[in-house]
Design a protein around this motif. Structure first.
Motif, short mmCIF file in Angstrom:
data_model
loop_
_atom_site.label_atom_id
_atom_site.label_comp_id
_atom_site.label_asym_id
_atom_site.label_seq_id
_atom_site.Cartn_x
_atom_site.Cartn_y
_atom_site.Cartn_z
N THR A 196 3.43 14.33 -2.13
CA THR A 196 3.44 15.02 -3.42
C THR A 196 3.67 16.51 -3.13
O THR A 196 2.85 17.14 -2.47
CB THR A 196 2.09 14.81 -4.15
N SER B 148 -1.62 14.87 1.44
CA SER B 148 -1.73 16.24 0.91
C SER B 148 -2.71 16.33 -0.26
O SER B 148 -3.48 17.29 -0.36
CB SER B 148 -0.35 16.79 0.53
N ASP C 224 -4.22 3.52 1.12
CA ASP C 224 -2.77 3.30 1.16
C ASP C 224 -2.51 1.93 1.78
O ASP C 224 -3.27 1.47 2.64
CB ASP C 224 -2.05 4.39 1.97
N ALA D 86 -3.60 -1.66 -3.56
CA ALA D 86 -4.21 -1.63 -4.89
C ALA D 86 -3.42 -2.60 -5.79
O ALA D 86 -2.22 -2.75 -5.61
CB ALA D 86 -4.15 -0.21 -5.45
C1 LIG Z 1 4.48 9.16 -3.39
S1 LIG Z 1 3.47 8.58 -2.09
C2 LIG Z 1 2.00 9.49 -2.36
C3 LIG Z 1 2.00 10.82 -1.71
C4 LIG Z 1 0.62 11.42 -1.62
N1 LIG Z 1 0.05 11.70 -2.93
C5 LIG Z 1 0.64 12.70 -0.81
O1 LIG Z 1 0.29 13.76 -1.33
O2 LIG Z 1 1.05 12.65 0.35
C6 LIG Z 1 3.02 6.96 -2.61
C7 LIG Z 1 2.17 6.19 -1.57
O3 LIG Z 1 1.62 5.07 -2.25
C8 LIG Z 1 1.55 3.99 -1.36
N2 LIG Z 1 1.47 2.78 -2.21
C9 LIG Z 1 2.43 2.26 -3.01
N3 LIG Z 1 1.96 1.18 -3.66
C10 LIG Z 1 0.66 1.03 -3.26
C11 LIG Z 1 -0.36 0.09 -3.59
N4 LIG Z 1 -0.16 -0.91 -4.48
N5 LIG Z 1 -1.57 0.22 -2.99
C12 LIG Z 1 -1.79 1.22 -2.10
N6 LIG Z 1 -0.86 2.12 -1.74
C13 LIG Z 1 0.35 2.03 -2.33
C14 LIG Z 1 2.82 4.11 -0.53
O4 LIG Z 1 2.66 3.44 0.71
C15 LIG Z 1 2.95 5.64 -0.39
O5 LIG Z 1 2.39 6.09 0.81
#
Ligand SMILES: C[S@@+](CC[C@H](N)C(=O)[O-])C[C@H]1O[C@@H](n2cnc3c(N)ncnc32)[C@H](O)[C@@H]1O
Length: 199
Positions: free
Chosen positions: A24, A53, A72, A101
Motif C-alpha cells: 500500500t 507497511s 496473509d 481469510a
Molecule cells: C495489496 S496487498 C496488501 C499490501 C499491504 N497492505 C502493505 O501495506 O504492504 C494484498 C495482500 O493480501 C494478500 N491476500 C489476498 N487475499 C487474501 C486472503 N483471502 N487472505 C489473506 N491474505 C490475502 C495477498 O497475498 C497480498 O499480500
C-alpha cells in the motif's frame, strides 16, 4: 536506519520490498490509517499484510500498549512483513499469522478495535462478515479496493451486516516525474477507501 516520526505515511523506499509482493503506497497508506482513527493501545488486525507497511505503521501508532495482528495467505508476505517489522523495531508489538481469510480469522482468539482489509477482494463479503464477529463494539473497519466489483460487494455487505457511518472515498494520486522537458504528472490507479463502524 532510524524512523523517528509519528506522522502516517512512511516513505515507500524505507521498506524492504519483494517484486512479487504488493505494498500500500505511502499516500494511500496515510489516508487509510487516518480513516482507521487508531488510538494508543488499540488491538489492530491487518488482513493481507503484504509487505507489512500498514502493519508497521499501525504498530508505531498503537505504541507498546497496543498490538497489531498481520495475516496473509502467502508465506513470503509474512516473512517480508517480519523483516520490515524488525527494521522498524516493532516486532515485539506484532503477531504474524499465515493463512487465508476469512477462514483463518475464526482461529484468532482476540477481539479487535480496528480492522484493515487490504487483500482478499474475491472473498470480500465473507471477510467483512467474519470481521463483524471479531471487531469490538465501537470498532472501525477500513477497506482498500481497486476493483469496482469489490467496492460494490463491500458496500452492500457492510450495509446488510449492520455497519454504520459508511464512508467511501476515491483517491487518485499523481506523482511528478522528471522528463527531458519538465515534470510530468504520472497518475496511478484510483483507489477506493471504504470505512464503517460497529456501534
Ligand atoms: C495489496 S496487498 C496488501 C499490501 C499491504 N497492505 C502493505 O501495506 O504492504 C494484498 C495482500 O493480501 C494478500 N491476500 C489476498 N487475499 C487474501 C486472503 N483471502 N487472505 C489473506 N491474505 C490475502 C495477498 O497475498 C497480498 O499480500
Amino acid at each position: 536506519m532510524e524512523w523517528k516520526y509519528v506522522i502516517p505515511g512512511i516513505p515507500d523506499n524505507f521498506f524492504e520490498r519483494d517484486e512479487e509482493i504488493p505494498m500500500t503506497k505511502e499516500e494511500i497508506r496515510a489516508l487509510a490509517l487516518s480513516k482507521l482513527r487508531i488510538r494508543k493501545g488499540d488491538m489492530i488486525l491487518d488482513i493481507g499484510c503484504g509487505t507489512g507497511s500498514v502493519t508497521v505503521e499501525a504498530s508505531l501508532l498503537v505504541g507498546s500498549t497496543g498490538k497489531v495482528y498481520g495475516v496473509d495467505k502467502e508465506e513470503k508476505a509474512i516473512n517480508l512483513t517480519r523483516r520490515n517489522a524488525e527494521k522498524f523495531g516493532v516486532l515485539n508489538n506484532i503477531v504474524l499469522i499465515k493463512g487465508e481469510a476469512p477462514e483463518i480469522l475464526f482461529t484468532i482468539n482476540e477481539k479487535f478495535d480496528r480492522i484493515f482489509i487490504g487483500g482478499g477482494s474475491e472473498k470480500i463479503k465473507e471477510i467483512i462478515s467474519a470481521s463483524w464477529e471479531i471487531i469490538k463494539k465501537g470498532g472501525r473497519v477500513v477497506i482498500d479496493a481497486i476493483l469496482l466489483e469489490t467496492v460494490n460487494n463491500a458496500i452492500s455487505a457492510m450495509e446488510n451486516i449492520g455497519f454504520m457511518n459508511l464512508e467511501i472515498t476515491e483517491v487518485i494520486i499523481a506523482k511528478g516525474m522528471k522528463t527531458k522537458v519538465g515534470t510530468a504528472m504520472m497518475t496511478r490507479n484510483p483507489i477506493f477507501i471504504i470505512s464503517g463502524e460497529k456501534q
